[in-house]
Structures are given as C-alpha cells and as structure tokens.
Design a protein around this motif. Structure first.
Motif, mmCIF file in Angstrom:
data_model
loop_
_atom_site.group_PDB
_atom_site.id
_atom_site.type_symbol
_atom_site.label_atom_id
_atom_site.label_comp_id
_atom_site.label_asym_id
_atom_site.label_seq_id
_atom_site.Cartn_x
_atom_site.Cartn_y
_atom_site.Cartn_z
ATOM 1 N N THR A 198 64.498 27.586 46.743
ATOM 2 C CA THR A 198 64.142 27.650 45.324
ATOM 3 C C THR A 198 65.294 27.218 44.431
ATOM 4 O OG1 THR A 198 64.704 30.010 45.361
ATOM 5 C CG2 THR A 198 62.361 29.426 45.514
ATOM 6 N N GLN A 199 64.906 26.667 43.284
ATOM 7 C CA GLN A 199 65.862 26.224 42.265
ATOM 8 C C GLN A 199 65.485 26.889 40.939
ATOM 9 O OE1 GLN A 199 65.366 21.976 42.297
ATOM 10 N NE2 GLN A 199 66.128 21.765 44.403
ATOM 11 N N THR A 200 66.430 26.910 40.001
ATOM 12 C CA THR A 200 66.119 27.545 38.716
ATOM 13 C C THR A 200 64.943 26.856 38.022
ATOM 14 O OG1 THR A 200 67.823 26.200 37.645
ATOM 15 C CG2 THR A 200 68.466 28.412 38.360
ATOM 16 N N GLY A 201 64.766 25.578 38.292
ATOM 17 C CA GLY A 201 63.649 24.852 37.700
ATOM 18 C C GLY A 201 62.287 25.258 38.244
ATOM 19 N N ASP A 202 62.281 26.058 39.303
ATOM 20 C CA ASP A 202 61.018 26.575 39.828
ATOM 21 C C ASP A 202 60.549 27.791 39.045
ATOM 22 O OD1 ASP A 202 62.215 25.965 43.183
ATOM 23 O OD2 ASP A 202 60.956 24.677 41.910
ATOM 24 N N SER A 203 61.394 28.312 38.182
ATOM 25 C CA SER A 203 61.006 29.465 37.360
ATOM 26 C C SER A 203 59.804 29.085 36.501
ATOM 27 C CB SER A 203 62.160 29.903 36.458
ATOM 28 O OG SER A 203 63.243 30.386 37.221
ATOM 29 N N ALA A 204 58.729 29.844 36.640
ATOM 30 C CA ALA A 204 57.478 29.530 35.952
ATOM 31 C C ALA A 204 56.451 30.591 36.297
ATOM 32 C CB ALA A 204 56.947 28.162 36.387
ATOM 33 N N VAL A 205 55.304 30.481 35.657
ATOM 34 C CA VAL A 205 54.135 31.264 36.088
ATOM 35 C C VAL A 205 53.306 30.359 36.989
ATOM 36 C CG1 VAL A 205 52.006 32.399 35.360
ATOM 37 C CG2 VAL A 205 54.095 32.654 33.991
ATOM 38 N N TYR A 206 52.940 30.870 38.145
ATOM 39 C CA TYR A 206 52.113 30.116 39.074
ATOM 40 C C TYR A 206 50.703 30.703 39.040
ATOM 41 C CZ TYR A 206 56.310 27.829 40.556
ATOM 42 O OH TYR A 206 57.453 27.079 40.551
ATOM 43 N N LEU A 207 49.755 29.826 38.716
ATOM 44 C CA LEU A 207 48.366 30.243 38.540
ATOM 45 C C LEU A 207 47.522 29.745 39.698
ATOM 46 C CD1 LEU A 207 48.030 29.194 34.803
ATOM 47 C CD2 LEU A 207 48.119 31.540 35.635
ATOM 48 N N CYS A 208 46.629 30.608 40.135
ATOM 49 C CA CYS A 208 45.667 30.262 41.172
ATOM 50 C C CYS A 208 44.286 30.286 40.530
ATOM 51 C CB CYS A 208 45.763 31.300 42.289
ATOM 52 S SG CYS A 208 44.531 31.184 43.572
ATOM 53 N N ALA A 209 43.427 29.357 40.900
ATOM 54 C CA ALA A 209 42.076 29.321 40.347
ATOM 55 C C ALA A 209 41.104 28.887 41.434
ATOM 56 C CB ALA A 209 42.006 28.347 39.169
ATOM 57 N N VAL A 210 39.862 29.336 41.330
ATOM 58 C CA VAL A 210 38.847 28.918 42.289
ATOM 59 C C VAL A 210 37.685 28.249 41.558
ATOM 60 C CG1 VAL A 210 39.414 30.593 44.064
ATOM 61 C CG2 VAL A 210 37.773 31.204 42.284
ATOM 62 N N ALA A 211 37.068 27.310 42.245
ATOM 63 C CA ALA A 211 35.925 26.589 41.709
ATOM 64 C C ALA A 211 34.728 26.826 42.610
ATOM 65 C CB ALA A 211 36.227 25.095 41.628
ATOM 66 N N PRO A 212 33.570 27.113 42.015
ATOM 67 C CA PRO A 212 32.349 27.255 42.811
ATOM 68 C C PRO A 212 31.732 25.886 43.076
ATOM 69 C CG PRO A 212 31.868 27.679 40.528
ATOM 70 C CD PRO A 212 33.331 27.358 40.605
ATOM 71 N N THR A 213 30.713 25.858 43.897
ATOM 72 C CA THR A 213 30.076 24.581 44.218
ATOM 73 C C THR A 213 29.272 24.029 43.053
ATOM 74 O OG1 THR A 213 28.270 25.832 45.213
ATOM 75 C CG2 THR A 213 29.935 24.932 46.692
ATOM 76 N N SER A 214 28.769 24.926 42.217
ATOM 77 C CA SER A 214 27.978 24.435 41.085
ATOM 78 C C SER A 214 28.736 24.645 39.790
ATOM 79 C CB SER A 214 26.642 25.172 41.023
ATOM 80 O OG SER A 214 26.864 26.544 40.820
ATOM 81 N N GLY A 215 28.644 23.673 38.904
ATOM 82 C CA GLY A 215 29.316 23.800 37.610
ATOM 83 C C GLY A 215 30.760 23.385 37.683
ATOM 84 N N SER A 216 31.402 23.444 36.528
ATOM 85 C CA SER A 216 32.778 22.965 36.409
ATOM 86 C C SER A 216 33.758 24.054 36.036
ATOM 87 C CB SER A 216 32.824 21.860 35.343
ATOM 88 O OG SER A 216 31.933 20.829 35.664
#
Lengths: 111, 113
Positions: free
Chosen positions: A79-97
């Motif tokens: 890791t580097q200081t530039g990796d400092s951040a919020v890491y977001l996870c998201a899921v997508a269903p088969t239908s819709g956006s």
C-alpha cells in the motif's frame, strides 16, 4: 431487498502493508459486483466481477468473487499513501440498471 | 473518457429555499442517477432516469423531484430545502442495457441552514 455489507468500515495501515477489504451481498438475480475507489471526489471504477474464482488484477489491486458464498474481496498489496480512499462495493441485478452500494471501507495509509 | 459534470461543488442554502442541482454527461448514456452520500449510510439512490422525460423513484425520493428534458442533462430539485437534506449529492450515468458500470460526477456538497 438487495443488501451489500462491507467490512471493515475503516482501516488504518502503514505504507507497504497488504490489506484485504470484504464485501458480502444478498441480491435477487445477481449479475455482477463492482468495486469503486472514492477519494475526495467522484467514485472511480476499479473492477467488475461476474464469474466466481476469476481474479481481476490491476497493478497492486486485485479482486475475486465467490458466488456460492456471496462475497468478494479486494486486495491491495504494498500500500501507498495514494491508496487512502473510501472503497465502495456495489451489486447489480440481472434486470434493470440500478446498483446497490455498501457503506464503503475508509482506508487510511500512513507513511 | 466519460465525463460527468455537476453544476456546483459546494452550495449553501437556507431552509425553505428551492434548490436545483444539475448534472451533464457527454457520452450519450441513456441512464442517469442521483444519489446522496452520508456517513454511515453509504450511497443511497434518490431517483434515476433511463430516457428523456422518464424517471423512476429510488430508495429515498421523498422531498426531491427530478427533470430530464434532454438526454445529457438530469436535474435534481429540492422543492423546499430542509436541514436533513444537508449531504453530498452525486450524479452518475451509464449505458442502458447490460452495462452496469456507472460513471460519477465530482459531487455537490450541499449545506442547508
């Protein structure tokens, strides 16, 4: 209702450490899981995962999906200081956006 | 590169004011989204639109409305701002079918006094 849970919510490490961020999900008719990095502005796309067991890699970052156990991990090595951040996870269903996001993991990398 | 821009980075408004937040994307994306982001709550979807003049409620539409008169532009309207609408507002866009990657604007930090 679709649900995404990330852990830990925050993490403080020293430069050079390796970190693993977790994302578990419950979604009806899963299509894909996405990881984003958010510094002090717009979230930027990192990875999209659709198949179990296939690692996606970009430099020091890598991610893998387990569709049986319904989770994904994001690894960051050296890791580097530039990796400092919020890491977001998201899921997508088969239908819709629509995406369903987790709360995010705040990573702080100290020099 | 996809570019999503938002009209303001920071806004300060008074309770009861009507507030317009604008978002423009330059990649001819069909879908556009408005989220708010709050500590401990993550990103929550307010409204989205999959075509001009079409809109659908997200998870927290109360107190908000939207307008999409042109494909590239999606506006979020707070009819009568309240202090509990103080938040970071993020706009995003994506292609319509089978392309779930969303591209985000820089965000508008709104403070309602």
């Amino acid at each position: 209702e679709d649900k995404v849970v990330q852990s830990p919510l925050s993490l403080v490490v020293h430069e050079g450490d390796t970190v693993t961020l977790n994302c578990s999900y419950e979604v009806t008719n899963f299509r894909s899981l996405l990881w984003y990095k958010q510094e002090k502005k717009a979230p930027t796309f990192l990875f999209m995962l659709t198949s179990s067991g296939i690692e996606k890699k970009s430099g020091r970052l890598s991610s893998i999906l387990d569709k049986k156990e319904l989770f994904s991990i994001l690894n960051i090595t050296a890791t580097q200081t530039g990796d400092s951040a919020v890491y977001l996870c998201a899921v997508a269903p088969t239908s819709g956006s629509r995406l369903t996001f987790g709360e995010g993991t705040q990573l702080t990398v100290n020099p | 590169d996809v570019k999503v821009t938002q009209s303001s980075r920071y806004l300060v408004k008074r309770t009861g004011e009507k507030v317009f937040l604008e978002c423009v994307q330059d990649m001819d994306h069909e879908n556009m989204f408005w989220y708010r982001q709050d500590p401990g709550l993550g990103l929550r979807l307010i409204y989205f639109s999959y075509d001009v003049k079409m809109k659908e409620k997200g998870d927290i539409p109360e107190g908000y409305s939207v307008s999409r008169e042109k494909k590239e532009r999606f506006s979020l309207i707070l009819e009568s701002a309240s202090t509990n609408q103080t938040s970071m507002y993020l706009c995003a866009s994506s292609l319509l079918f089978g392309r779930e990657t969303q591209y985000f604007g820089p965000g508008t930090r709104l403070l309602v006094l």
